[in-house]
Structures are given as C-alpha cells and as structure tokens.
Design a protein around this motif. Sequence first.
Motif, PDB file in Angstrom:
ATOM      1  N   ILE A 464       0.771  -1.087  -0.253  1.00  0.00           N
ATOM      2  CA  ILE A 464      -0.181  -0.258   0.086  1.00  0.00           C
ATOM      3  C   ILE A 464       0.625   1.549   0.001  1.00  0.00           C
ATOM      4  O   ILE A 464       0.451   1.549  -0.341  1.00  0.00           O
ATOM      5  CB  ILE A 464      -0.920   0.388   1.241  1.00  0.00           C
ATOM      6  CG1 ILE A 464      -2.145  -0.769   0.879  1.00  0.00           C
ATOM      7  CG2 ILE A 464      -1.631   1.213   1.342  1.00  0.00           C
ATOM      8  CD1 ILE A 464      -2.797  -1.118   2.455  1.00  0.00           C
ATOM      9  N   ASP A 465       1.667   1.437   0.714  1.00  0.00           N
ATOM     10  CA  ASP A 465       2.975   2.492   0.542  1.00  0.00           C
ATOM     11  C   ASP A 465       3.322   2.679  -0.795  1.00  0.00           C
ATOM     12  O   ASP A 465       3.620   3.994  -0.350  1.00  0.00           O
ATOM     13  CB  ASP A 465       3.914   1.958   1.964  1.00  0.00           C
ATOM     14  CG  ASP A 465       3.010   2.312   3.476  1.00  0.00           C
ATOM     15  OD1 ASP A 465       2.087   2.973   3.509  1.00  0.00           O
ATOM     16  OD2 ASP A 465       3.322   1.830   4.462  1.00  0.00           O
ATOM     17  N   GLU A 466       3.877   1.521  -1.133  1.00  0.00           N
ATOM     18  CA  GLU A 466       4.570   1.523  -1.983  1.00  0.00           C
ATOM     19  C   GLU A 466       3.713   2.262  -3.657  1.00  0.00           C
ATOM     20  O   GLU A 466       4.794   2.203  -4.564  1.00  0.00           O
ATOM     21  CB  GLU A 466       5.911   0.398  -2.583  1.00  0.00           C
ATOM     22  CG  GLU A 466       7.018   0.519  -1.294  1.00  0.00           C
ATOM     23  CD  GLU A 466       7.432  -1.199  -1.401  1.00  0.00           C
ATOM     24  OE1 GLU A 466       7.182  -1.565  -2.987  1.00  0.00           O
ATOM     25  OE2 GLU A 466       8.267  -1.293  -1.159  1.00  0.00           O
ATOM     26  N   HIS A 467       2.215   2.063  -3.719  1.00  0.00           N
ATOM     27  CA  HIS A 467       1.327   2.519  -4.298  1.00  0.00           C
ATOM     28  C   HIS A 467       1.783   3.688  -4.979  1.00  0.00           C
ATOM     29  O   HIS A 467       2.043   3.968  -6.147  1.00  0.00           O
ATOM     30  CB  HIS A 467       0.403   2.419  -4.411  1.00  0.00           C
ATOM     31  CG  HIS A 467      -0.685   2.653  -4.868  1.00  0.00           C
ATOM     32  ND1 HIS A 467      -0.495   2.258  -6.389  1.00  0.00           N
ATOM     33  CD2 HIS A 467      -1.302   3.825  -5.084  1.00  0.00           C
ATOM     34  CE1 HIS A 467      -1.752   2.696  -7.213  1.00  0.00           C
ATOM     35  NE2 HIS A 467      -2.461   3.757  -6.453  1.00  0.00           N
ATOM     36  N   ALA A 468       2.001   4.924  -4.497  1.00  0.00           N
ATOM     37  CA  ALA A 468       2.665   6.177  -5.192  1.00  0.00           C
ATOM     38  C   ALA A 468       3.774   6.269  -5.829  1.00  0.00           C
ATOM     39  O   ALA A 468       4.285   6.929  -6.186  1.00  0.00           O
ATOM     40  CB  ALA A 468       2.559   6.931  -3.726  1.00  0.00           C
ATOM     41  N   ASN A 469       5.245   5.788  -4.907  1.00  0.00           N
ATOM     42  CA  ASN A 469       5.991   5.393  -5.769  1.00  0.00           C
ATOM     43  C   ASN A 469       5.841   4.897  -7.081  1.00  0.00           C
ATOM     44  O   ASN A 469       6.400   5.088  -8.167  1.00  0.00           O
ATOM     45  CB  ASN A 469       7.187   4.766  -4.781  1.00  0.00           C
ATOM     46  CG  ASN A 469       7.471   5.198  -4.087  1.00  0.00           C
ATOM     47  OD1 ASN A 469       7.618   6.661  -3.944  1.00  0.00           O
ATOM     48  ND2 ASN A 469       7.924   3.895  -3.222  1.00  0.00           N
ATOM     49  N   LEU A 470       5.182   4.023  -7.279  1.00  0.00           N
ATOM     50  CA  LEU A 470       4.557   3.325  -8.624  1.00  0.00           C
ATOM     51  C   LEU A 470       4.263   4.098  -9.949  1.00  0.00           C
ATOM     52  O   LEU A 470       3.994   4.221 -10.817  1.00  0.00           O
ATOM     53  CB  LEU A 470       4.046   2.015  -8.635  1.00  0.00           C
ATOM     54  CG  LEU A 470       4.106   1.400  -9.979  1.00  0.00           C
ATOM     55  CD1 LEU A 470       5.189   0.012 -10.137  1.00  0.00           C
ATOM     56  CD2 LEU A 470       2.934   0.496 -10.050  1.00  0.00           C
ATOM     57  N   GLU A 471       3.913   4.657  -9.116  1.00  0.00           N
ATOM     58  CA  GLU A 471       2.507   6.350  -9.818  1.00  0.00           C
ATOM     59  C   GLU A 471       3.682   6.942 -10.360  1.00  0.00           C
ATOM     60  O   GLU A 471       3.385   6.950 -11.536  1.00  0.00           O
ATOM     61  CB  GLU A 471       0.827   6.041  -8.926  1.00  0.00           C
ATOM     62  CG  GLU A 471       0.166   5.731  -9.097  1.00  0.00           C
ATOM     63  CD  GLU A 471      -1.245   6.834  -8.806  1.00  0.00           C
ATOM     64  OE1 GLU A 471      -1.373   7.453  -7.895  1.00  0.00           O
ATOM     65  OE2 GLU A 471      -2.048   6.660  -9.212  1.00  0.00           O
TER      66      GLU A 471
END
Length: 530
Positions: A464-471
Amino acid sequence: MLEALGGLALLVKGLSFLSQALAVAVGGPARRVLTWATARSRRAWLAGVLVGALTLNSTALGLTAIRLAESGIASFGSALVLGLAAKGGATVALQLAATPISAMALPIVGVGFVLSLFKRIQVWGEGILGLGMLLLGISLMVQGLLPMTSSELFILIRQSLESSPLGLWLLGFALASLLGSANAVAALALALAASSAFSLSSALLLTLGGGAGSGMILLLSTWDSTPAARRIAAAHLGWKILLSIPFVLFLPAFARFSGELAQQLGLGSSAAVAQGHLLYHVLASLLVLPVVRPLESVMHRLMPDSEHRISPRYISEEALESHELASSLALREVGRIGDQLSEMLTETVKILAHGNGDTAEVARREEKVDQLARAIVLYLSDLSARHPGNSPLVLMMAASEIEHMGDQVRRMLRKQDKLYAQNLDFSEEGRGELAEAAEKVLKRLKLSLAALSTRNEALAEQVIDEHANLESYLHELRRSHLRRLEKGRIESRATTLAHLDLLIVLDELDRSITRLASLSLELHRPLAGI
C-alpha cells in the motif's frame, strides 16, 4: 424452382427478423425468467417453453443454457430441459403459419415496414415485418412447387424419397443442420404438403429429421468448449434422434393423429405438419424429465472430464459445516487463483520484453482464473448464507479483484497483437520501458498475493505504501514517451496510443494490487471472522 427457393430464402430471413426483434422486445423479462429457471428442471421446462415462444430463437436459448451450466449456475438437467423446451416453444411460429392469417402475408409485410420506420416502435415493426416475410415465404414456396408436382422428374424423385423413410429423415436432418432451424425445415415440409408435392406422412418424416438435426448446431458450437458443454449439446442431439425413432416407426398413426388434431382446430390438412412438429418437440422436452439423471450419468461415461479439468482443488461442500475450515480452504483457493494470475503476468512480461511468447498459455490461464473465480464466488455465497460474517465478502472481493486483473493482463496482449496485425511495433526504448514497468508490477503482485495468503500485515502495508512510488514511475514513463514523440521517432508516433494505453493498464493493475493488499489487512482483523 427459383420461386420456391426465393420463398425459402424469405422464410429463413423472416424467421431471423422475427426472432431478433422479439429478443430485443422481451429480452429483459426473458433473462429474469431464465435466472429463475436454473433451480429446477420443471422450472426450466416452463421457462424454456415461455421464452422460446416469445423469442422464437431456441438455438440461442439452448446455447445460453449451456453457458449457464458451464458457469455452475445451472445443472446438466436444467440446461438440457431448457434447451429442449425452447424448441417446443419456438414452434409457435409454424402454428401461426398454418392459420388463415397466412393469407394476409403481404399486408402484414407492408404494415411491419411502415411501423419499422418509427423509432419508438421500430422493434415491433421489424417483428411484424419478419412474420409477414415468413408467411409470404411459405406462400411463395407453395406457388413455386405446384407447377413442379406434375413433372415426371419430380414424381420420380418423390417416389424415390417416399420409398425410403430413412432417406427423407436424413434429408430433413441435413437441411436443419445446414439452416440451423427446425422451424425452417418444418415450414418447407408444410409448403410441400400444401402443394401436394408430398404426402402428409412424407412431410412429417422431413419434419422429424429437421427436428433432430436442429441439435447439430449446438454440438458444433460447443465442440471446442468444455466437456460439460459438449455433454449437454450431445445429450440434446442424441435425445432428439432417439425420440424420433418411435415417431418414424409408428408414422401412420402419428400422421393420422396430427391430421385429426388439425381438423379439430378447423385448419387445413397441410396444417397437420405444424401440429406434428409441435407434438414432437413438446414430447421431447417432457419425456426427458424423468430420465435426466441417468442420461447425465451416461453422458459422463461417454464424455468424461479431461485430465486438465479446471475445477477448485481445496474447497468442498462438507467443509461448509465449519465456518473456520471453509474460510481457510477458500483462502487457499483464492491464493491458487492468484498463482495463475502471477504466471499470466510473468509470461506477459517476457512477451513485452522480447516481442513474442506463448500467448496461448496466457489465454488458457485466463480461462482457468475466470472459472476458478466463478466457482469460489458461488462457494463463498453458500458460506455466507450458512455463516454470516465479513470474511466471505472480503474473500469474494479478493477473488473478483484477481479475476479483473486477469482481464487486464489479456488486454495488454490484445493491444500488442493489434499492433502486429497492422505491421507495427514499439520502439526499442518504448518496449524496454513497458517490460520494466510490467516487471515492477509483477513484483508488487507477488508481494500482495503473499500478504493475502499468509495474512502478513507488514507485507500488505508495504504494498500500500509503495503504490505512490509506482504511480510516479509510470508518470515518468509517460514523460519519456512524450520526449520520443517530440524528437519525431517514427515507431513512437505510430504506436503512441497503444503505448499510453498499456501504461494505463499497468496503472489499473497496480491499483487492483493495492486494493488486494487492503483486503489482506481487512481479512486479518478480528471483524473478518476467520
């Protein structure tokens, strides 16, 4: 001869017009009736007759019933009875053709045409137009056949056919297989009887062959489908052939009874063909009811499930007695579906990286994901009915999310296939970026599936926390693609829509992966009830 052929063409086209219009007009209520019918064979019989009479498209209903059985919604018996009963209901078209209304064929065509010009009633106008074409087609066939009946060649052919009951039956069977309609063959037989080209007995033989042969289209349509679908289609065809045998053996009595029934209804002698047609199909659907289970057993022996049958491995009906056990087994099954998705995406990454790969294997795994997801959702609905709680809903949402991701993976490959069909390909840099992005999504998918199967909160929170990084990473890839467009790269300009669409799909995949991680956390909470 040409006039008779033209009449046959009008008849077939009229049937098609009429059934399509009625399907649109009564489609919504018909679908609700079919859903209600899947529970029991007797319900299936009533629904089949009703919807078949309303839509006149028994073949489509038969295929729908088979698809419902493939999905686990309908049983073998319900699907078989529904398809057979639909044939009986659809005979109403020939009943109309045998009434005095057939004399109004041309006015009906005219009224139908005028009504079809108005948008609000266009469907009903097309239905009336189709009915008029059907009646006009029969009338033209009769007119075209009348002059032929006195020719020596026709008399010779008729005598040859009438001396061979099996030959007439096979002719009807072949025509129905070719036209895909028992009604069309029966209408031809009606025209032959009305023009005195055939005796009533010969016309009924042709009709019986057509009734049996109409099941061929179901078998051909499901030939490459699952064993369950082929069993129902083969049982439909086999039962129709089997039931036609006593009618053929007792043909004089059958012809006499049909003629008397037509007389009692105040119809002409040729209308006995329509009554015999109705009688055969209604009896075929009714007499199968007591033997559905033995017939299913026989079909299982003749067409066993393949060694690679797609079916759940862990869940069982017995486990539903225990909420904890059933929930744990369902979780294992959802994890198994996730493994199939992971393999799909792994192969897709290879295909994106190298431009080729085993797309057929990806398609097979998607089918497996779809069927397993459907089975687990139905199982979880049973679990929720017996043991209300949050865990069945959470697991159902997880299975649905995984199935949705499978659709997205296939969408990626379809985009690439579309490019290849146009002799286009991504630029080397673009392909490399897409493959790298897909690899990152694959790693996050594996983490999310691991979090779900082990109920590991730390892994779920990491996803969940790394979702923004992939976006952010995907956004940067869009900028990179834009720079190539600005430089005028030919490959990038030719494939820009596909490239951007694939980035959108990868973004949607990662959103689904993040939602799956959130479901893992929800499943871990005491509220989930596991």
